[in-house]
Design an enzyme around this catalytic site. Structure first.
Site, short mmCIF file in Angstrom:
data_model
loop_
_atom_site.label_atom_id
_atom_site.label_comp_id
_atom_site.label_asym_id
_atom_site.label_seq_id
_atom_site.Cartn_x
_atom_site.Cartn_y
_atom_site.Cartn_z
N ARG A 89 0.85 -1.19 0.00
CA ARG A 89 0.00 0.00 0.00
C ARG A 89 0.89 1.24 0.00
NH1 ARG A 89 -4.45 -1.63 4.68
NH2 ARG A 89 -5.41 -3.40 3.59
N ARG B 228 11.69 5.89 3.24
CA ARG B 228 11.84 7.35 3.29
C ARG B 228 12.65 7.77 4.52
NH1 ARG B 228 5.92 9.38 2.93
NH2 ARG B 228 6.95 11.38 3.38
N ASP C 109 2.10 5.10 -0.23
CA ASP C 109 1.55 6.33 0.32
C ASP C 109 1.25 7.35 -0.77
OD1 ASP C 109 1.69 5.40 2.92
OD2 ASP C 109 3.67 6.26 3.29
#
Length: 256
Positions: free
Chosen positions: A50, A202, A52
């Site tokens: 999933r 990230r 972002d």
């Protein structure tokens, strides 16, 4: 109901992420709406990951269940027709077994993060890369990244809203290369693991950028990892620049 694997490419700009949202555009919602044009009913698809808001994909993998048997090529062509003008494309389609699952059957996820070093604002690459003003020390970032590879408790690099049962994961590889592109020097971070925590990639890249800029020593990455404390993490970099490149399975469903 026949099940099909879909290889999906999308530009995450303008989407609230992969997961269906009640009042915002999502990649899942776009594909399910296209499926409903082919077989009018409610559709629910599942994906390997999933992503972002703002995150892109070259090789996301999803599954869909259909009522009738479709020729895979015709199904992908029909979906691409009904996906227009959304920046989502079905690159490949293949029939799979009823017990095959895009998420739970996966053995590996591969990500790419693109970091562009130049002072001028991005035009052609806007939304596709993270731009920083100054050059980075490639070898320092590689030294810092070496501390992250392997089996670790990644609490430091895990979002506070992460829903994973455990912060312990195995990072199989983290390779950093420098490409001289027409747009400027581009640092490319390639990561592979069976699965990732929320915001893990990230968090890695944002931390390693601090190493490359000289603000952190490479061994501070190990200190941050060992702290098992989110407060020890460097800045979390923005989503643009992150791509889900591919998903590995025991048998490639798209192999011909």
């Amino acid at each position: 109901m026949p099940r099909y694997a879909l290889k999906v490419e999308y530009d995450g700009t303008g989407f609230a992420g992969w997961q269906r949202q009640a009042d915002q555009p999502s990649v899942q919602g776009a594909i399910e709406a296209a499926l409903a044009r082919l077989e009018p009913r409610d559709h629910t698809i599942a994906a390997a990951g999933r992503t972002d808001a703002g995150v892109h994909a070259r090789g996301q993998v999803a599954q869909c269940d259909m009522v009738k048997q479709w020729d895979p090529f015709r199904l992908s062509e029909a979906l691409n027709h009904h996906l227009k003008p959304a920046r989502v494309a079905i690159r490949d389609c293949a029939p799979v077994a009823d017990d095959w699952h895009a998420r739970f059957s996966a053995l590996e996820r591969r990500y790419l993060f693109r970091l562009l070093s130049r002072r001028a604002p991005c035009t052609m690459e806007a939304g596709q890369v993270w731009r920083v003003n100054n050059p980075l020390d490639l070898e320092a970032m590689r030294a810092g990244a070496a501390h992250l590879v392997g089996h670790h408790d990644f609490t430091t690099f895990r979002s506070s809203i992460c829903q994973a049962a455990s912060p312990v994961k195995t990072l199989d590889s983290l390779e950093i290369t420098l490409a001289e592109t027409d747009a400027g020097p581009e640092y490319q971070f390639r990561l592979a693991a069976r699965s990732f925590l929320h915001n893990q990639v990230r968090s890695f890249v944002g931390t390693l950028e601090r190493v490359g800029s000289g603000a952190w020593r490479p061994d501070r990455v190990k200190d941050a990892l060992d702290a098992r404390d989110r407060a020890a993490c460097g800045p979390v970099c923005p989503p643009q620049g992150l791509y889900l490149m591919g998903v590995g399975y025991p048998e490639d469903p798209f192999a011909r």
